[in-house]
Motif scaffolding. Structure first.
Motif, short mmCIF file in Angstrom:
data_model
loop_
_atom_site.label_atom_id
_atom_site.label_comp_id
_atom_site.label_asym_id
_atom_site.label_seq_id
_atom_site.Cartn_x
_atom_site.Cartn_y
_atom_site.Cartn_z
N VAL A 106 0.81 -1.22 0.00
CA VAL A 106 0.00 0.00 0.00
C VAL A 106 0.84 1.28 0.00
O VAL A 106 0.58 2.19 -0.80
N PRO A 107 1.86 1.43 0.86
CA PRO A 107 2.65 2.67 0.84
C PRO A 107 3.33 2.93 -0.50
O PRO A 107 3.42 4.08 -0.95
N VAL A 108 3.84 1.87 -1.13
CA VAL A 108 4.48 2.04 -2.44
C VAL A 108 3.45 2.51 -3.46
O VAL A 108 3.72 3.39 -4.29
N MET A 109 2.26 1.94 -3.40
CA MET A 109 1.20 2.33 -4.32
C MET A 109 0.79 3.79 -4.11
O MET A 109 0.66 4.55 -5.07
N ILE A 110 0.63 4.19 -2.85
CA ILE A 110 0.23 5.57 -2.56
C ILE A 110 1.30 6.55 -3.05
O ILE A 110 0.99 7.54 -3.72
N GLY A 111 2.55 6.29 -2.73
CA GLY A 111 3.62 7.18 -3.15
C GLY A 111 3.73 7.28 -4.66
O GLY A 111 3.96 8.37 -5.21
N THR A 112 3.55 6.15 -5.34
CA THR A 112 3.65 6.14 -6.81
C THR A 112 2.47 6.86 -7.44
O THR A 112 2.64 7.60 -8.43
N LEU A 113 1.28 6.68 -6.89
CA LEU A 113 0.11 7.37 -7.44
C LEU A 113 0.20 8.88 -7.24
O LEU A 113 -0.23 9.66 -8.10
N LEU A 114 0.77 9.30 -6.12
CA LEU A 114 0.97 10.73 -5.91
C LEU A 114 1.96 11.28 -6.93
O LEU A 114 1.82 12.42 -7.40
N ALA A 115 2.97 10.47 -7.29
CA ALA A 115 3.91 10.87 -8.33
C ALA A 115 3.20 10.94 -9.69
O ALA A 115 3.49 11.82 -10.51
N ILE A 126 8.22 6.83 5.52
CA ILE A 126 9.45 6.72 4.73
C ILE A 126 9.21 6.03 3.39
O ILE A 126 9.68 6.51 2.34
N ILE A 127 8.49 4.92 3.38
CA ILE A 127 8.30 4.18 2.13
C ILE A 127 7.48 4.99 1.13
O ILE A 127 7.76 5.00 -0.08
N ILE A 128 6.48 5.71 1.60
CA ILE A 128 5.70 6.57 0.71
C ILE A 128 6.58 7.68 0.14
O ILE A 128 6.54 7.96 -1.07
N LEU A 129 7.39 8.29 0.99
CA LEU A 129 8.25 9.38 0.52
C LEU A 129 9.31 8.88 -0.46
O LEU A 129 9.60 9.54 -1.47
N ILE A 130 9.89 7.71 -0.19
CA ILE A 130 10.87 7.15 -1.13
C ILE A 130 10.20 6.84 -2.47
O ILE A 130 10.75 7.16 -3.53
#
Length: 313
Positions: A37-46, A170-174
């Motif tokens: 989920v955090p990777v998905m959220i961070g990528t979708l925000l990008a 951290i994972i979302i920000l990365i």
């Protein structure tokens, strides 16, 4: 690094598993959505910033899942070494004591997952920044020392804080940074409710294991404040996560589509209610499972809201 490293002994089966299921349960699959989920959220925000590199997304996703899985392996190993896991332990942990997997095999498998993550990290760094290597190594160290080392994080009141920070923030920000080369205030804000729901998984785990953890010398947050206050805190964390999404909507940091997260409220409510009046670990298994499912639903619904936001731009 992660909720369980999130380290739950837990959610789906109380019976010994055989064959491939032993290894599947050793991964503690219910915790893996907290990596996804955090990777998905961070990528979708990008993606909302019109920046998306599929290779980086896949590498980050796999690395995150592997680090989560490795952390679970270390948890399994060190719980065994410290005598916390027995054949009577509730949940899906205890593959060593119940299924006969050699302790060293579990430990080496965890380090192997770390090794693959490092290789993926090199690829990510080559396409983004070598500062990611520093942050990644810190995340892996946090995962290992969650239950390893002379003073494991799991034995302190800081487990929820650490898991929520590393996994939710951290994972979302990365994930956002490797796509865009920057960090925005909006991204930080989106990481907070995810961090809260991830921390809730660990708090629920510690509520369930309160008596056993206390007997074994742990000083978790649930032990320090007591079972009833810990349940109240769990409810407060869920409420805060939903209110935070409302805050982001009202101040223009996200759209009203993010209110899709409200559809996960029944699951959060069920989780809290199932803890009330329970004292035996086996009685709290449904509550533990529902807490993990709340994190999953919350994250996926927020992701859907971001996808709709991108489509309607």
């Amino acid at each position: 690094m992660h909720p369980e490293s999130q380290t739950t002994r837990n959610v789906s089966s109380l019976k010994p598993n055989d064959g491939w299921r032993v290894w599947w349960m050793l991964l503690r699959p219910h915790t893996l959505t907290a990596a996804f989920v955090p990777v998905m959220i961070g990528t979708l925000l990008a993606l909302l910033e019109n920046s998306l590199h599929i290779g980086l997304f896949l590498a980050m996703l796999l690395a995150s899942i592997l680090i989560q899985s490795a952390t679970n392996m270390f948890n399994e190993y060190f719980d065994y070494k410290r005598g916390l896991d027995t054949k009577e332990s509730v949940g899906i942990g205890g593959a060593i004591v119940r299924n006969g997997i050699k302790p060293k095999t579990v430990l080496y498998l965890g380090f192997s997952f770390f090794g693959i993550s490092i290789i993926l990290g090199v690829y990510i760094c080559l396409l983004s920044s070598w500062w990611i290597a520093v942050v990644g190594l810190i995340c892996m160290a946090a995962g290992y020392f969650y239950t390893g080392g002379p003073i494991p994080i799991a034995y302190t009141p800081f487990g929820e804080l650490m898991s929520g920070f590393f996994m939710g923030v951290i994972i979302i920000l990365i994930s956002f940074f490797i796509q865009t080369g920057t960090i925005t205030f909006t991204t930080v804000l989106h990481s907070i409710p995810i961090a809260i729901t991830i921390a809730a998984i660990l708090l629920a785990n510690n509520i369930r294991d309160l008596d056993g953890d206390k007997k074994n010398g742990r000083k978790t947050l649930a032990i320090l404040i007591g079972r009833q206050k810990a349940i109240t805190l769990l409810a407060g964390m869920f409420i805060t996560a939903y209110l935070f999404v409302l805050f982001m909507i009202l101040f223009g940091y996200t759209t009203w589509w993010s209110f899709l997260v409200l559809l996960s409220i029944p699951k959060a409510t069920f989780a809290v209610k199932q803890f009330i009046g329970k004292t035996k670990p086996i009685e709290m298994m449904p509550a533990m499972k529902a807490t993990a499912e709340t994190n999953t639903l919350f994250g996926f619904l927020l992701s859907i809201g971001l996808i709709i936001q991108f489509i309607t731009l």
